[in-house]
Design a protein around this motif. Structure first.
Motif, short mmCIF file in Angstrom:
data_model
loop_
_atom_site.label_atom_id
_atom_site.label_comp_id
_atom_site.label_asym_id
_atom_site.label_seq_id
_atom_site.Cartn_x
_atom_site.Cartn_y
_atom_site.Cartn_z
N LEU A 47 90.40 35.61 26.62
CA LEU A 47 91.14 34.36 26.45
C LEU A 47 92.50 34.44 27.14
O LEU A 47 92.93 33.50 27.82
CB LEU A 47 91.32 34.04 24.96
CG LEU A 47 92.06 32.75 24.64
CD1 LEU A 47 91.38 31.53 25.25
CD2 LEU A 47 92.20 32.59 23.13
N SER A 48 93.17 35.57 27.01
CA SER A 48 94.47 35.75 27.64
C SER A 48 94.38 35.60 29.17
O SER A 48 95.19 34.90 29.78
CB SER A 48 95.01 37.13 27.27
OG SER A 48 96.16 37.43 28.01
N HIS A 49 93.38 36.23 29.77
CA HIS A 49 93.24 36.15 31.23
C HIS A 49 92.76 34.77 31.68
O HIS A 49 93.19 34.28 32.73
CB HIS A 49 92.34 37.27 31.75
CG HIS A 49 93.04 38.59 31.76
ND1 HIS A 49 93.97 38.93 32.71
CD2 HIS A 49 92.98 39.63 30.90
CE1 HIS A 49 94.44 40.14 32.45
NE2 HIS A 49 93.86 40.58 31.35
N ALA A 50 91.90 34.14 30.91
CA ALA A 50 91.45 32.79 31.26
C ALA A 50 92.63 31.82 31.19
O ALA A 50 92.78 30.94 32.06
CB ALA A 50 90.32 32.34 30.35
N ASN A 51 93.47 31.97 30.17
CA ASN A 51 94.66 31.11 30.07
C ASN A 51 95.59 31.32 31.26
O ASN A 51 96.15 30.35 31.80
CB ASN A 51 95.41 31.36 28.76
CG ASN A 51 94.77 30.66 27.59
OD1 ASN A 51 94.16 29.61 27.72
ND2 ASN A 51 94.90 31.26 26.41
N SER A 63 90.26 34.85 36.21
CA SER A 63 89.06 34.18 35.71
C SER A 63 87.86 35.13 35.71
O SER A 63 87.10 35.19 34.74
CB SER A 63 88.78 32.94 36.56
OG SER A 63 87.74 32.19 36.00
N ALA A 64 87.69 35.88 36.79
CA ALA A 64 86.58 36.84 36.87
C ALA A 64 86.73 37.93 35.82
O ALA A 64 85.75 38.34 35.19
CB ALA A 64 86.51 37.45 38.27
N LEU A 65 87.97 38.40 35.62
CA LEU A 65 88.22 39.40 34.58
C LEU A 65 87.89 38.83 33.20
O LEU A 65 87.28 39.50 32.37
CB LEU A 65 89.66 39.90 34.64
CG LEU A 65 90.09 40.89 33.55
CD1 LEU A 65 89.17 42.11 33.50
CD2 LEU A 65 91.54 41.32 33.77
N ALA A 66 88.27 37.57 32.97
CA ALA A 66 87.97 36.93 31.69
C ALA A 66 86.46 36.92 31.43
O ALA A 66 86.01 37.25 30.33
CB ALA A 66 88.53 35.51 31.65
N LEU A 67 85.68 36.56 32.44
CA LEU A 67 84.22 36.54 32.28
C LEU A 67 83.67 37.94 32.01
O LEU A 67 82.79 38.12 31.16
CB LEU A 67 83.55 35.95 33.52
CG LEU A 67 83.62 34.44 33.65
CD1 LEU A 67 83.09 34.00 35.01
CD2 LEU A 67 82.83 33.78 32.54
N ALA A 109 85.97 27.10 27.86
CA ALA A 109 85.04 26.45 26.92
C ALA A 109 84.15 27.50 26.26
O ALA A 109 83.95 27.47 25.03
CB ALA A 109 84.19 25.41 27.65
N GLY A 110 83.62 28.41 27.06
CA GLY A 110 82.74 29.44 26.50
C GLY A 110 83.45 30.36 25.53
O GLY A 110 82.90 30.72 24.48
N ILE A 111 84.68 30.72 25.86
CA ILE A 111 85.45 31.59 24.97
C ILE A 111 85.73 30.88 23.64
O ILE A 111 85.51 31.44 22.56
CB ILE A 111 86.76 32.03 25.65
CG1 ILE A 111 86.46 32.95 26.83
CG2 ILE A 111 87.68 32.74 24.65
CD1 ILE A 111 87.65 33.22 27.75
N HIS A 112 86.18 29.62 23.72
CA HIS A 112 86.47 28.88 22.48
C HIS A 112 85.21 28.65 21.66
O HIS A 112 85.25 28.74 20.43
CB HIS A 112 87.19 27.57 22.80
CG HIS A 112 88.63 27.78 23.13
ND1 HIS A 112 89.59 28.13 22.20
CD2 HIS A 112 89.30 27.73 24.31
CE1 HIS A 112 90.76 28.27 22.78
NE2 HIS A 112 90.61 28.03 24.07
#
Length: 127
Positions: free
Chosen positions: A61-65, A45-49, A82-85
């Motif tokens: 998106l891949s890391h958040a998923n 999640s932190a990497l996704a942000l 939500a933010g990514i989408h």
């Protein structure tokens, strides 16, 4: 184990870089933590942000998923999704994710603010 201790050191380094707004360095640290076995939802999640902040939305998106797959009770991860989408212009998907975040943590004002911003975008407003 020693390897997981080293992985958590890189996770803390990523957290420090993120706090300083140095998202490219944060992403490198989080990737290193993952490569060393710190395969925790919060690292993904932190990497996704961090990736979102350096405009690497597909990778974010891949890391958040992956974070969501590992921990489907994380309001933070739902908000990140939500933010990514929303960034991809997938507003109905973004709304679904932010509603999940609010369901998981109804007392977080930032999630309600985000929902209002997404709703504004859905109706054609700028906020």
């Amino acid at each position: 184990s020693l390897l997981s201790d080293v992985g958590s050191t890189f996770t803390r380094q990523g957290d420090a870089y993120s706090a300083l707004g140095e998202f490219a360095n944060a992403a490198k640290a989080y990737r290193r933590a993952l490569s060393l076995g710190a395969n925790a939802p919060m690292v993904h999640s932190a990497l996704a942000l961090a990736l979102l902040n350096v405009r690497e939305a597909d990778d974010a998106l891949s890391h958040a998923n992956e974070a969501w797959r590992q921990d489907p009770d994380s309001a933070q991860t739902a908000a990140t999704l939500a933010g990514i989408h929303a960034g991809f212009g997938r507003l109905s998907e973004a709304m679904r994710w932010i509603q999940d975040a609010i369901r998981l943590n109804p007392d977080a004002p930032q999630y309600h603010d985000m929902m209002n911003r997404i709703a504004g975008l859905q109706t054609g407003g700028s906020r």
